[in-house]
Design a protein around this motif. Structure first.
Motif, PDB file in Angstrom:
ATOM      1  N   PHE A   1      53.220  27.004  27.419  1.00 27.03           N
ATOM      2  CA  PHE A   1      54.327  26.077  27.193  1.00 27.03           C
ATOM      3  C   PHE A   1      54.925  26.312  25.809  1.00 27.03           C
ATOM      4  O   PHE A   1      54.377  27.059  24.987  1.00 27.03           O
TER       5      PHE A   1
ATOM      6  N   ASP B   1      56.471  30.433  35.159  1.00 25.37           N
ATOM      7  CA  ASP B   1      55.478  30.625  34.110  1.00 25.37           C
ATOM      8  C   ASP B   1      56.027  31.617  33.084  1.00 25.37           C
ATOM      9  O   ASP B   1      56.431  32.729  33.438  1.00 25.37           O
TER      10      ASP B   1
ATOM     11  N   LYS C   1      58.708  23.098  29.520  1.00 26.90           N
ATOM     12  CA  LYS C   1      58.385  24.105  30.527  1.00 26.90           C
ATOM     13  C   LYS C   1      59.535  24.165  31.529  1.00 26.90           C
ATOM     14  O   LYS C   1      60.180  23.141  31.817  1.00 26.90           O
TER      15      LYS C   1
END
Length: 381
Positions: free
Chosen positions: A73, A104, A99
């Protein structure tokens, strides 16, 4: 470099668009914990610090009630300072997390977004703190590359990796250039043995062809000088190396600006344990150090003499209960090579040490030459 970056834009067909931070990111926040009662561990605790990635310490917060953990994050503290975190971390209450939903971050993406956010979210202070509600609701925006109206993550990764490769190549080039210049200025880039240097090595290898004689140190160089005590509390920061007993950092414990006796370069120090070291710079010394005045020798003969002094004085006879002092230096007997007339063979000593230096440095020079050529080729490409 700019041509490479322009080429990346064309390859990915990049357009640039504004994105509102509150629309782009999921915004979270940390929690309030008492650091004094947290057990030590390996989970980073991200605080409002503006350096060291905001990490205030490492704790075992896994089973602590109220602790909030995040992984992979971007943290933003109430000053607007942003950092990327790959590993699982716990956060303080006034640190926010960002985020992108269903995505990801790679390391390159995390670095890219945190840099953009850090630049955009400036100007906050204790009197004007950045809150999670401000991040969500106010009109803070960042400009991002897009392809087909989607964030161009592949371009971002390629962009950051290109910049990093260029940075590393430039850094290596600078270091190698410094090394190359140093080797040239000092003459250490010359690693070809002269006839005299080869002869000295052959004499040493053949064993019996070198004659040795024992000499008294005081008769060779005069009385040794003892340094003067200077307590740590009394030392003033400066540029003069101050030599004490010890092996770490060649026995240099500080750099001082005190008015002390300054010893000449090209001399030898012997500490309280009998450990001898050659000094090619001016320095001060404390009372546990004896200075042998080898100033009149050439550098390589002084280095040779240092090794023989060390062999004689550092044989286990001196320790905390029996210190080596300047008076011990005056009584010290050392072995030196001699010519057929019985006089010290300084030419042999000098040529041998010069040859050994070239042998040792040869690998460094060859490695530097190869790396310099490879680096130049990479940068040219």
């Amino acid at each position: 470099m700019q041509d490479k970056l322009n080429g990346l834009e064309k390859r990915y067909g990049v357009d640039w668009r504004e994105f509102k931070i509150g629309d782009l990111f999921e915004v979270g926040t940390g929690s309030l914990l008492d650091l004094k009662n947290l057990p030590a561990g390996n989970i980073p605790r991200v605080s409002v610090k503006t350096d060291e990635n905001g990490i205030i310490g490492y704790f075992d917060t896994e089973n602590i009630e109220g602790a909030r953990h995040f992984e992979n994050f971007i943290s933003v503290n109430f000053f607007g300072k942003s950092f990327y975190h790959k590993k699982k971390s716990s956060l303080e209450m006034k640190v926010h997390t960002l985020k992108i939903p269903n995505h990801d971050f790679t390391k390159s993406e995390g670095m890219y977004f945190s840099a953009l956010l850090d630049k955009q979210l400036q100007g906050f202070s204790y009197g004007n703190q950045l809150s999670s509600s401000k991040l969500k609701n106010e009109n803070y925006k960042i400009i991002l590359p897009t392809t087909n109206n989607e964030i161009a993550f592949d371009y971002i990764n390629d962009f950051v990796e290109t910049l990093e490769a260029e940075r590393l190549a430039t850094l290596e080039a600078e270091r190698l250039a410094t090394l190359e210049a140093y080797l040239k200025v000092t003459g250490l880039n010359n690693v070809v043995l002269s006839a005299e240097e080869r002869s000295s090595l052959d004499k040493l290898r053949s064993g019996g062809s070198v004659s040795w004689k024992v000499f008294n140190l005081e008769q060779l160089f005069g009385r040794a000088t003892r340094g003067r005590r200077l307590k740590s509390a009394d030392r003033v920061v400066g540029n003069l190396p101050f030599v004490t007993a010890g092996e770490a950092d060649m026995g240099i414990s500080a750099f001082i600006g005190n008015d002390v006796q300054v010893f000449s370069e090209n001399t030898v120090t012997i500490d309280m344990f009998g450990s001898a070291k050659y000094r090619n710079y001016k320095y001060g010394a404390d009372d546990h150090v004896a200075v042998v005045h080898t100033e009149k020798l050439d550098k390589f003969s002084a280095l040779f003499t240092t090794s023989t002094i060390h062999k004689s004085a550092h044989a286990g006879q001196f320790d905390y209960s029996r210190n080596f002092y300047a008076t011990d230096a005056d009584e010290l007997m050392i072995s030196l090579p001699v010519r057929t007339d019985g006089k010290i063979d300084y030419d042999f000593m000098s040529n041998l040490m010069s040859a050994m230096q070239k042998i040792v440095i040869k690998g460094v020079v060859e490695w530097a030459d190869k790396r310099i050529e490879l680096t130049r080729g990479a940068i040219n490409k």
